[in-house]
Design a protein around this motif. Structure first.
Motif, PDB file in Angstrom:
ATOM      1  N   PRO A 100       2.565 -18.180   2.675  1.00 42.61           N
ATOM      2  CA  PRO A 100       2.924 -16.844   3.148  1.00 42.61           C
ATOM      3  C   PRO A 100       1.805 -16.225   3.978  1.00 42.61           C
ATOM      4  CG  PRO A 100       2.237 -16.760   0.853  1.00 42.61           C
ATOM      5  CD  PRO A 100       2.233 -18.206   1.252  1.00 42.61           C
ATOM      6  N   LEU A 101       2.194 -15.346   4.900  1.00 45.26           N
ATOM      7  CA  LEU A 101       1.237 -14.781   5.840  1.00 45.26           C
ATOM      8  C   LEU A 101       1.229 -13.249   5.751  1.00 45.26           C
ATOM      9  CD1 LEU A 101       2.280 -17.049   8.852  1.00 45.26           C
ATOM     10  CD2 LEU A 101       0.271 -17.354   7.413  1.00 45.26           C
ATOM     11  N   GLY A 102       0.111 -12.691   6.130  1.00 42.41           N
ATOM     12  CA  GLY A 102      -0.004 -11.232   6.224  1.00 42.41           C
ATOM     13  C   GLY A 102      -0.200 -10.548   4.890  1.00 42.41           C
ATOM     14  N   ASN A 103      -0.293  -9.218   4.971  1.00 43.02           N
ATOM     15  CA  ASN A 103      -0.473  -8.441   3.738  1.00 43.02           C
ATOM     16  C   ASN A 103       0.892  -8.008   3.208  1.00 43.02           C
ATOM     17  OD1 ASN A 103       0.248  -6.452   5.512  1.00 43.02           O
ATOM     18  ND2 ASN A 103      -1.496  -5.121   5.131  1.00 43.02           N
ATOM     19  N   TRP A 104       0.922  -7.100   2.254  1.00 42.73           N
ATOM     20  CA  TRP A 104       2.170  -6.751   1.575  1.00 42.73           C
ATOM     21  C   TRP A 104       2.202  -5.253   1.333  1.00 42.73           C
ATOM     22  CZ3 TRP A 104      -1.395 -10.487   0.089  1.00 42.73           C
ATOM     23  CH2 TRP A 104      -2.401 -10.047  -0.772  1.00 42.73           C
ATOM     24  N   TYR A 105       3.326  -4.793   0.830  1.00 40.42           N
ATOM     25  CA  TYR A 105       3.428  -3.373   0.507  1.00 40.42           C
ATOM     26  C   TYR A 105       2.451  -3.071  -0.630  1.00 40.42           C
ATOM     27  CZ  TYR A 105       7.587  -3.685   3.423  1.00 40.42           C
ATOM     28  OH  TYR A 105       8.430  -3.906   4.475  1.00 40.42           O
ATOM     29  N   PRO A 106       1.928  -1.830  -0.673  1.00 36.31           N
ATOM     30  CA  PRO A 106       0.838  -1.523  -1.621  1.00 36.31           C
ATOM     31  C   PRO A 106       1.344  -1.358  -3.053  1.00 36.31           C
ATOM     32  CG  PRO A 106       1.388   0.426  -0.334  1.00 36.31           C
ATOM     33  CD  PRO A 106       2.258  -0.681   0.189  1.00 36.31           C
ATOM     34  N   TRP A 107       1.694  -2.472  -3.684  1.00 33.22           N
ATOM     35  CA  TRP A 107       2.330  -2.430  -5.006  1.00 33.22           C
ATOM     36  C   TRP A 107       1.463  -1.782  -6.066  1.00 33.22           C
ATOM     37  CZ3 TRP A 107       7.172  -2.562  -4.491  1.00 33.22           C
ATOM     38  CH2 TRP A 107       7.747  -3.320  -3.462  1.00 33.22           C
ATOM     39  N   GLU A 108       0.161  -2.051  -6.018  1.00 31.81           N
ATOM     40  CA  GLU A 108      -0.712  -1.473  -7.053  1.00 31.81           C
ATOM     41  C   GLU A 108      -0.782   0.040  -6.934  1.00 31.81           C
ATOM     42  OE1 GLU A 108      -4.504  -3.313  -7.455  1.00 31.81           O
ATOM     43  OE2 GLU A 108      -3.603  -5.286  -7.807  1.00 31.81           O
ATOM     44  N   GLU A 109      -0.898   0.525  -5.685  1.00 35.75           N
ATOM     45  CA  GLU A 109      -0.973   1.977  -5.471  1.00 35.75           C
ATOM     46  C   GLU A 109       0.353   2.647  -5.816  1.00 35.75           C
ATOM     47  OE1 GLU A 109      -2.158  -0.362  -3.535  1.00 35.75           O
ATOM     48  OE2 GLU A 109      -3.654   0.365  -2.107  1.00 35.75           O
ATOM     49  N   MET A 110       1.459   1.916  -5.647  1.00 32.72           N
ATOM     50  CA  MET A 110       2.779   2.517  -5.867  1.00 32.72           C
ATOM     51  C   MET A 110       3.180   2.507  -7.347  1.00 32.72           C
ATOM     52  SD  MET A 110       5.057   1.516  -2.517  1.00 32.72           S
ATOM     53  CE  MET A 110       5.115  -0.212  -2.786  1.00 32.72           C
ATOM     54  N   GLU A 111       2.396   1.832  -8.148  1.00 36.28           N
ATOM     55  CA  GLU A 111       2.722   1.745  -9.573  1.00 36.28           C
ATOM     56  C   GLU A 111       2.720   3.149 -10.198  1.00 36.28           C
ATOM     57  OE1 GLU A 111       1.269  -1.805 -11.088  1.00 36.28           O
ATOM     58  OE2 GLU A 111       1.637  -1.283 -13.168  1.00 36.28           O
ATOM     59  N   GLY A 112       3.766   3.453 -10.950  1.00 33.71           N
ATOM     60  CA  GLY A 112       3.871   4.763 -11.594  1.00 33.71           C
ATOM     61  C   GLY A 112       4.347   5.869 -10.666  1.00 33.71           C
ATOM     62  N   LYS A 113       4.720   5.518  -9.443  1.00 37.46           N
ATOM     63  CA  LYS A 113       5.145   6.532  -8.467  1.00 37.46           C
ATOM     64  C   LYS A 113       6.643   6.408  -8.182  1.00 37.46           C
ATOM     65  CE  LYS A 113       0.689   7.289  -7.338  1.00 37.46           C
ATOM     66  NZ  LYS A 113      -0.016   8.278  -8.139  1.00 37.46           N
ATOM     67  N   ASN A 114       7.160   7.462  -7.526  1.00 30.90           N
ATOM     68  CA  ASN A 114       8.496   7.366  -6.948  1.00 30.90           C
ATOM     69  C   ASN A 114       8.394   6.555  -5.660  1.00 30.90           C
ATOM     70  OD1 ASN A 114       9.764   9.186  -8.850  1.00 30.90           O
ATOM     71  ND2 ASN A 114       8.617  10.822  -7.815  1.00 30.90           N
ATOM     72  N   VAL A 115       9.384   5.730  -5.402  1.00 30.22           N
ATOM     73  CA  VAL A 115       9.357   4.922  -4.182  1.00 30.22           C
ATOM     74  C   VAL A 115      10.632   5.170  -3.372  1.00 30.22           C
ATOM     75  CG1 VAL A 115       9.208   2.599  -3.218  1.00 30.22           C
ATOM     76  CG2 VAL A 115       7.983   3.134  -5.321  1.00 30.22           C
ATOM     77  N   VAL A 116      10.450   5.586  -2.124  1.00 29.52           N
ATOM     78  CA  VAL A 116      11.574   5.800  -1.215  1.00 29.52           C
ATOM     79  C   VAL A 116      11.551   4.687  -0.184  1.00 29.52           C
ATOM     80  CG1 VAL A 116      12.588   7.351   0.488  1.00 29.52           C
ATOM     81  CG2 VAL A 116      11.459   8.293  -1.532  1.00 29.52           C
ATOM     82  N   ILE A 117      12.646   3.942  -0.096  1.00 32.53           N
ATOM     83  CA  ILE A 117      12.719   2.823   0.840  1.00 32.53           C
ATOM     84  C   ILE A 117      13.685   3.190   1.954  1.00 32.53           C
ATOM     85  CG2 ILE A 117      13.656   0.490   1.059  1.00 32.53           C
ATOM     86  CD1 ILE A 117      12.197  -0.281  -1.380  1.00 32.53           C
ATOM     87  N   ILE A 118      13.201   3.110   3.198  1.00 32.97           N
ATOM     88  CA  ILE A 118      14.046   3.500   4.319  1.00 32.97           C
ATOM     89  C   ILE A 118      14.128   2.331   5.293  1.00 32.97           C
ATOM     90  CG2 ILE A 118      14.318   5.142   6.226  1.00 32.97           C
ATOM     91  CD1 ILE A 118      12.615   7.098   4.499  1.00 32.97           C
ATOM     92  N   GLY A 119      15.332   1.834   5.503  1.00 32.13           N
ATOM     93  CA  GLY A 119      15.473   0.658   6.355  1.00 32.13           C
ATOM     94  C   GLY A 119      16.602   0.812   7.347  1.00 32.13           C
ATOM     95  N   GLY A 120      16.462   0.140   8.465  1.00 34.69           N
ATOM     96  CA  GLY A 120      17.506   0.178   9.480  1.00 34.69           C
ATOM     97  C   GLY A 120      17.757  -1.190  10.064  1.00 34.69           C
ATOM     98  N   GLY A 121      19.021  -1.515  10.265  1.00 27.44           N
ATOM     99  CA  GLY A 121      19.395  -2.744  10.958  1.00 27.44           C
ATOM    100  C   GLY A 121      18.924  -3.992  10.228  1.00 27.44           C
ATOM    101  N   PHE A 122      18.505  -4.987  11.001  1.00 28.01           N
ATOM    102  CA  PHE A 122      18.135  -6.257  10.375  1.00 28.01           C
ATOM    103  C   PHE A 122      16.683  -6.279   9.925  1.00 28.01           C
ATOM    104  CE2 PHE A 122      18.040  -6.806  14.980  1.00 28.01           C
ATOM    105  CZ  PHE A 122      16.741  -7.203  15.186  1.00 28.01           C
ATOM    106  N   ALA A 123      15.992  -5.130  10.010  1.00 25.64           N
ATOM    107  CA  ALA A 123      14.621  -5.062   9.485  1.00 25.64           C
ATOM    108  C   ALA A 123      14.635  -4.842   7.980  1.00 25.64           C
ATOM    109  CB  ALA A 123      13.861  -3.936  10.172  1.00 25.64           C
TER     110      ALA A 123
END
Lengths: 280, 345
Positions: A100-123
């Motif tokens: 796998p390549l690149g970094n990732w979403y900040p899972w550690e920082e998001m722990e214990g938080k509300n998470v809003v996911i906003i996506g459009g199209g094929f992304a």
């Protein structure tokens, strides 16, 4: 010395046509050598190079979640030489995956938080990975409310339709599916652009992160909505695209300022992006 | 440390002798200019030049390099699987490289050998190479090496240094690799005090001949987005014809493309030098292109060398002052002017 340019051989295990225009297909791969599957240990938000001998390589976000195991999936839009060829390949055929390549979403920082996911199209691909990852029983307690706004041009262009319907039935994730327009009388979800639906449905930025992935026009109009809601730039997380070759920060083409999108990204906070030259 | 002096005839013979243990690259005169070539097939080394037309970068990072091979023949068990190919990383020596070009290898090393990813081919080739530098007695008018951390007799990144003393060469080792190379030579005699003093004088005199200087002291502290939106890029880029000559000649340009080339049912995955001067370098599959304008591409090249590299690696600028891009730009774009504009902005 490990060669980071060498793809792992994989077999196409399953091909699913996702959209009514048949331009988006999901490819499920199995590693020929089970050892390679262990080496390909990834985190939602990362991407990989799909590698076809004689055609070349393309960087694509990983659509599966590490919680699924055994397989890795990618949803691919048919646009160029490699993707056109891939769309004509059959289940059982052999190709390669590098990553796998690149970094990732900040899972550690998001722990214990509300998470809003906003996506459009094929992304929506790495967002699918993220949702599947978060609602897995092992992970769900690690996050507070999970809210998803996902839009496509019309109902036929939505990805992962069966899963969307299943997520709608759950009470531990708030789904807001929308389409730009539809004449389908049976359409039971929202109609409207993603920024508008975000404005209507998301009530608060308290203790929340927003992950945004979509076409540039969607990001452009969603960003002010999120800022108005009170999301600080550090907590608006974006995943960028860029033309890539090596995927490991060496071949030199995917930079924005001193950051390589392939290695230092593709995930950046809006705060980071504001410090980088506006060249993407 | 070994310090030996060779008559010029002795040195030519010594290089031939080296071939038993090394693949030897030497400057060879080709028409009006010099380039590095392997010392075989009767190639005649010539040390009568200011600098080679092309830097030695292709010896470590070939302009075109086979990465992998594959077969599309379905009757074969490994059809469609990308495979490593045998490569030759036997001991080699670059003899007669100018100090600026040798420093370039040190500057690009962080790109090919970084904590996260290591380019196996660049690294193995570099490890197998002994670099014998060649002090510049007569720098070019466009050289500005002394402003960017190098100099006509700079020893950074060299395993040994040659000095042209008119009728003879003084060659001194600087590393164990250099000592091994020099120690392997039967000819040459131990350099005496007079010869060493003569070399020192030459080095001092040569530094004074560098007439071009560029300022670099404020580049690091500049705000990247202010430099990015500076008004001078319009004027600097106006004449550019996007030929890419600057990137091709530059010893610190490292960008490459990856392509598959198939012949019948067999093929190679290869990498080729590429350049940020070309619009398709950044063209997305969607048709979007973040650098579709010439101004953006010219700015990218200079910002990369003089700002992005500086910020990312804290290793100075990614320019060694060889002056090739100044000499050979068909429309006279001059990086020395850009140093001044950026540093003074």
């Amino acid at each position: 010395m490990h060669n980071p340019y060498l793809p792992y051989p994989v077999r196409i295990d399953q091909i699913t046509t996702e959209t009514e225009d048949r331009n988006l297909k999901t490819f499920r791969f199995v590693f020929l050598d089970p050892e390679d599957e262990k080496k390909f240990s990834y985190i939602p938000g990362q991407f990989a190079e799909l590698s076809i001998a004689g055609k070349g390589e393309i960087p694509i976000g990983i659509a599966s979640s590490p919680t699924e195991g055994g397989v890795v999936t990618f949803t691919v839009n048919k646009v160029g030489q490699v993707t056109n060829y891939l769309h004509n390949m059959k289940e059982g055929e052999v190709m390669g995956i590098r990553g796998p390549l690149g970094n990732w979403y900040p899972w550690e920082e998001m722990e214990g938080k509300n998470v809003v996911i906003i996506g459009g199209g094929f992304a929506f691909t790495t967002l699918r990975s993220s949702i599947v990852y978060m609602i897995h029983p092992d992970n769900r307690p690690r996050f507070k409310d999970i809210t998803v706004v996902y839009g496509a041009r019309n109902p036929g262009m939505l990805l992962y339709k069966d899963e969307l319907a299943a997520w709608e039935q759950r009470d531990d994730i708030n789904m807001h599916i929308t389409v730009d327009a539809t004449d389908d009388p049976n359409w039971k979800y929202n109609v409207g652009f993603v920024p508008t639906v975000t404005e209507q449905k998301i009530k608060s930025a308290d203790d929340a992160f927003a992950i945004v992935c979509g076409p540039p026009i969607m990001i452009k109009f969603t960003q002010p909505v999120l800022e108005k809601l009170g999301f600080p730039a550090e907590k608006i997380i974006l995943s960028l695209e860029m033309r890539m070759k090596c995927g490991i920060g060496i071949c030199g083409r995917c930079n924005i300022g001193d950051q390589y999108v392939c290695k230092d990204g593709p995930v950046f906070s809006l705060a980071q992006l504001k410090r980088m030259p506006p060249e993407y | 440390m070994l310090e030996k002096s060779f008559t010029k005839e002795e040195w030519t013979e010594a290089l031939k002798e080296l071939q038993s243990a090394y693949k030897v690259f030497v400057p060879v005169k080709e028409g009006d200019f010099h380039n590095f070539r392997p010392l075989k097939n009767g190639a005649k080394p010539s040390f009568d030049f200011q600098n080679t037309r092309l830097s030695a970068k292709s010896i470590i990072f070939p302009q075109s390099e086979r990465m992998f091979e594959y077969s599309l023949d379905d009757s074969k068990e490994d059809a469609h699987i990308i495979k490593e190919t045998p490569k030759d990383f036997s001991t080699q020596a670059i003899v007669g490289i100018r100090p600026c070009d040798a420093l370039a290898f040190q500057l690009v090393r962080i790109n090919f050998d970084n904590p996260q990813y290591r380019d196996p081919w660049w690294i193995q080739r570099m490890n197998a190479t002994t670099i014998v530098g060649f002090g510049c007695n007569e720098p070019c008018a466009s050289c500005f090496c002394t402003s960017v951390g190098s100099g006509p007799f700079c020893e950074k990144g060299l395993d040994a240094l040659m000095v042209d003393l008119g009728d003879r060469f003084l060659v001194k080792s600087l590393t164990t690799k250099g000592e091994a190379l020099l120690g392997a030579l039967k000819s040459g005699k131990k350099a005496d005090g007079t010869v060493l003093k003569q070399a020192q004088e030459l080095a001092k005199g040569s530094e004074k001949k560098i007439s071009s200087t560029v300022p670099t002291d404020r580049l690091k502290d500049k705000v990247v987005n202010e430099l990015f939106s500076a008004h001078f890029w319009e004027r600097i880029s106006f004449a550019c014809i996007n030929c890419g000559t600057c990137t091709y000649l530059c010893p610190t340009c490292w960008c490459f493309d990856i392509q598959d080339e198939t012949c019948g049912k067999e093929g190679d995955r290869i990498r080729n030098w590429d350049a940020c001067m070309f619009p398709i370098f950044t063209l997305h599959g969607s048709g979007h292109n973040p650098r579709d304008k010439k101004l953006q591409r010219v700015r990218q090249r200079f910002m990369h060398k003089l700002k992005y590299y500086v910020d990312k690696y804290e290793n100075g600028v990614a320019c060694v002052g060889c002056g090739r891009c100044v000499q050979f730009c068909p429309v006279n774009i001059d990086i020395r002017e850009v140093f001044g504009l950026m540093n003074g902005y």
